[in-house]
Design a protein around this motif. Structure first.
Motif, short mmCIF file in Angstrom:
data_model
loop_
_atom_site.label_atom_id
_atom_site.label_comp_id
_atom_site.label_asym_id
_atom_site.label_seq_id
_atom_site.Cartn_x
_atom_site.Cartn_y
_atom_site.Cartn_z
N GLU A 153 8.15 -17.76 -2.49
CA GLU A 153 7.16 -18.14 -1.32
C GLU A 153 5.84 -17.18 -1.41
N ARG A 154 6.11 -15.70 -1.39
CA ARG A 154 5.30 -14.93 -1.51
C ARG A 154 5.70 -13.50 -2.30
N VAL A 155 4.73 -13.00 -2.99
CA VAL A 155 4.89 -11.74 -3.86
C VAL A 155 4.27 -10.72 -2.89
N THR A 156 4.67 -9.69 -2.52
CA THR A 156 3.98 -8.37 -1.99
C THR A 156 3.78 -7.01 -2.85
N CYS A 157 3.02 -6.47 -3.04
CA CYS A 157 2.83 -5.16 -3.68
C CYS A 157 3.14 -3.99 -2.94
N SER A 158 3.89 -3.12 -3.34
CA SER A 158 4.07 -1.89 -2.59
C SER A 158 2.88 -0.98 -2.92
N PHE A 159 2.00 -0.79 -2.34
CA PHE A 159 0.68 -0.31 -2.56
C PHE A 159 0.66 1.19 -2.09
N ARG A 184 0.46 -10.39 -1.29
CA ARG A 184 0.44 -9.95 -0.20
C ARG A 184 0.09 -8.35 -0.84
N VAL A 185 -0.63 -7.30 -0.04
CA VAL A 185 -0.70 -6.11 -0.46
C VAL A 185 -0.21 -5.33 0.78
N ALA A 186 0.91 -4.36 0.77
CA ALA A 186 1.49 -3.85 1.68
C ALA A 186 1.49 -2.11 1.49
N THR A 187 1.11 -1.38 2.50
CA THR A 187 1.31 0.02 2.25
C THR A 187 2.23 0.57 3.39
N PHE A 188 3.17 1.37 3.00
CA PHE A 188 4.25 2.04 4.02
C PHE A 188 4.22 3.40 4.14
N GLY A 189 4.24 3.89 5.23
CA GLY A 189 4.26 5.32 5.71
C GLY A 189 5.32 5.69 6.70
N VAL A 190 5.68 6.99 6.40
CA VAL A 190 6.85 7.51 7.57
C VAL A 190 6.10 8.43 8.36
N ALA A 191 6.05 8.41 9.67
CA ALA A 191 5.64 9.44 10.55
C ALA A 191 6.06 10.71 10.49
N GLY A 192 5.32 11.80 10.27
CA GLY A 192 5.48 13.06 10.02
C GLY A 192 5.98 13.52 8.66
N ARG A 193 5.92 12.44 7.71
CA ARG A 193 6.04 12.73 6.29
C ARG A 193 5.12 12.14 5.38
N THR A 194 4.67 10.97 5.23
CA THR A 194 3.68 10.48 4.55
C THR A 194 2.51 10.30 5.42
N VAL A 195 2.83 10.30 6.64
CA VAL A 195 1.40 10.22 7.69
C VAL A 195 1.44 11.89 8.04
N GLN A 196 0.06 12.21 8.11
CA GLN A 196 -0.36 13.65 8.50
C GLN A 196 0.32 13.82 9.91
N PRO A 197 1.02 15.12 10.06
CA PRO A 197 1.70 15.52 11.14
C PRO A 197 0.50 15.75 12.27
N ALA A 198 0.65 15.46 13.26
CA ALA A 198 -0.11 15.48 14.43
C ALA A 198 -0.02 16.92 15.08
N SER A 199 -1.41 17.38 15.61
CA SER A 199 -1.28 18.68 16.26
C SER A 199 -1.54 18.37 17.79
N LEU A 200 -2.58 17.49 18.01
CA LEU A 200 -2.83 17.37 19.32
C LEU A 200 -2.81 15.91 19.81
N ASP A 201 -3.41 14.97 19.27
CA ASP A 201 -3.27 13.58 19.55
C ASP A 201 -2.73 12.91 18.40
N ALA A 202 -1.35 12.47 18.52
CA ALA A 202 -0.47 11.73 17.60
C ALA A 202 -0.83 10.62 17.47
N GLU A 203 -1.33 9.80 18.40
CA GLU A 203 -1.68 8.39 18.22
C GLU A 203 -2.98 8.25 17.70
N SER A 204 -3.87 9.10 17.91
CA SER A 204 -5.38 9.22 17.21
C SER A 204 -5.17 9.37 15.71
#
Length: 289
Positions: A153-159, A184-204
């Motif tokens: 039904e659908r083919v997703t690219c891990s981007f 579909r194009v999809a990108t995956f990230g892990v908080a604290g690893r692939t996502v830049q670690p937060a210093s003051l505003d994690a959500e931002s």
């Protein structure tokens, strides 16, 4: 072209044949069901034990073909299939050799009967293929079955957003067209690893990272010659399981993952993040060189 389906003779795992049938039904390609049987080391003058071994291996191959034909008649009777037994000392090398002889488009493997149901288990054979195969390798989760008549039904690219992502997206677009499925194009990230670690505003920082990924995806999608609409998604989680669980999935969906840039261009070579995504993928996976 032909789809190679690895068939484990004498085992209960039929997930590879279910996946091969699903792919063949969607693309119109035939399936070559391959069982690897032990190969005796060759000598100039075979002795009695070597002749007995050769006879045993031939009989094992005959039984494997009969079992594969019976399974194909039950699982994918609407698909063109051929069952063969190949004598080789290595399962992975035997499958690659048969794929090259058959000019195959991909090799399809199952996950065996161990591990978590619904998740992909990388065996010794699949691990070898995921680091050396010259053609795409498809993996079915443990216990995977395809309903009669089902198609992709659908083919997703891990981007990933790196220099090789555009090539993987282009391959994914070709695959989606070949099976007449949504892209579909999809990108995956892990908080604290692939996502830049937060210093003051994690959500931002998280929002900034997601926006950055979406811009990279949109730019890549603009370069794809695709008349149909391309869906986009970003999955961020505290681990890889959470990241993949942050986006929706369909039962008859394939996640396409590209090789690491560290490997040879003509071979599959799995990077560490790709390996983690495979282990936590809730759907079928296709790894492309």
């Amino acid at each position: 072209m032909t789809i190679i389906a690895a068939f484990p003779y004498g085992k209960k795992d039929r997930s590879a044949l279910h996946l091969a049938g699903l792919l063949a039904r969607s693309s119109g390609e035939p399936v070559r069901i391959v069982s690897i049987v032990p190969e005796q080391a060759k000598s100039m003058i075979p002795n009695g034990s070597e002749l007995q071994f050769a006879a045993w291996s031939k009989e094992r191959g005959r039984r494997a073909i009969a079992e594969a034909e019976h399974a194909a008649a039950e699982i994918c009777p609407d698909v063109s299939t051929t069952a063969v037994a190949v004598a080789h000392r290595s399962r992975a090398k035997g499958l690659i050799a048969e794929a090259e002889r058959s000019a195959a488009s991909m090799i399809v493997l199952g996950s065996g009967t161990e591990g978590t149901r619904g998740r992909i288990r990388v065996s010794a054979t699949s691990d070898r293929l995921l680091h050396s195969a010259p053609l795409p390798v498809a993996l079915a989760p443990r216990g995977f079955t395809a309903e009669a008549g089902a198609q992709i039904e659908r083919v997703t690219c891990s981007f990933r957003g790196d220099r090789g992502s555009e090539a993987v997206l282009a391959k994914t677009a070709e695959i989606s067209q070949s099976v007449d499925a949504r892209l579909r194009v999809a990108t995956f990230g892990v908080a604290g690893r692939t996502v830049q670690p937060a210093s003051l505003d994690a959500e931002s920082r998280r929002r900034e990272y997601v926006d950055h990924l979406r811009k990279l995806q949109s730019a890549a999608v603009d370069g794809v010659d695709e008349e149909r609409r391309v869906e986009e998604a970003v999955g961020i989680g505290k681990d890889w399981k959470g990241a993949l669980g942050a986006v929706d999935w369909h039962g008859a969906e394939i996640l396409v993952i590209g090789s690491s840039s560290e490997g040879r261009r003509s071979r599959v070579f799995l990077g560490s993040n790709a390996a983690r995504i495979i282990r936590h993928s809730p759907v079928l996976v296709l790894v492309v060189p």
